[in-house]
Design an enzyme around this catalytic site. Sequence first.
Site, PDB file in Angstrom:
ATOM      1  N   PHE A  68       0.840  -1.187   0.000  1.00  0.00           N
ATOM      2  CA  PHE A  68       0.000   0.000   0.000  1.00  0.00           C
ATOM      3  C   PHE A  68       0.884   1.250   0.000  1.00  0.00           C
ATOM      4  CE2 PHE A  68      -2.254  -3.354   2.208  1.00  0.00           C
ATOM      5  CZ  PHE A  68      -3.449  -3.380   1.525  1.00  0.00           C
ATOM      6  N   SER A  69       0.440   2.250  -0.702  1.00  0.00           N
ATOM      7  CA  SER A  69       1.064   3.574  -0.680  1.00  0.00           C
ATOM      8  C   SER A  69       2.531   3.573  -1.072  1.00  0.00           C
ATOM      9  CB  SER A  69       0.886   4.196   0.712  1.00  0.00           C
ATOM     10  OG  SER A  69      -0.469   4.252   1.056  1.00  0.00           O
ATOM     11  N   THR A  70       2.941   2.636  -1.884  1.00  0.00           N
ATOM     12  CA  THR A  70       4.357   2.530  -2.219  1.00  0.00           C
ATOM     13  C   THR A  70       4.835   3.621  -3.165  1.00  0.00           C
ATOM     14  OG1 THR A  70       3.872   0.998  -4.012  1.00  0.00           O
ATOM     15  CG2 THR A  70       4.403   0.038  -1.865  1.00  0.00           C
ATOM     16  N   LYS A  72       3.479   6.844  -3.241  1.00  0.00           N
ATOM     17  CA  LYS A  72       3.074   8.186  -2.821  1.00  0.00           C
ATOM     18  C   LYS A  72       4.242   9.141  -2.634  1.00  0.00           C
ATOM     19  CE  LYS A  72      -1.324   7.076  -0.886  1.00  0.00           C
ATOM     20  NZ  LYS A  72      -2.053   6.758   0.305  1.00  0.00           N
TER      21      LYS A  72
END
Length: 160
Positions: A68-70, A72
């Site tokens: 997740f959110s790698t 951003k």
Amino acid sequence: MTVVIGGTVADGFEPVREAFAANFRDRKEIGAAVAVVLDGELVVDLWGGTANTETGTSWREDTLVPMFSTTKGVSALAVAHAHSRGLFDYDEPVSSYWPAFAQNGKQDCTVRQLLSHQAGLCAIDEKLTVEILADHDALGAVLAEQPPAWRAGAKHGYHA
């Protein structure tokens, strides 16, 4: 407890292996993997620890992991860089750069509101298939058509 670490590091990248091992030893990491590609060459490919604490399954080279959110951090840097070059204004409507976005009441949503999760686009009504996700134009059309859950700026809700 000694953790078995598998994989390889290219010459000169031994400190990465040491830091990876320290993560288990000093920071109580349970299971992890790391890969680094430099100029198209895999220079670090390490894994170790436990993939499933309930079963005791060891982490393997091919252990699947939800991520997740790698992107951003990199995306935020790219956006900040583009802004610093004058390529867009945070307070302009998204539709001034992407006219199709103005659909379904989103015409006044600013870039700032979109980037700060205030655009009301916390869910997508259309079922996203692998084909849509792999097609930039098709995904863009879905996002442009999506009605907001609230008026831009009225609320906050995580926008994946």
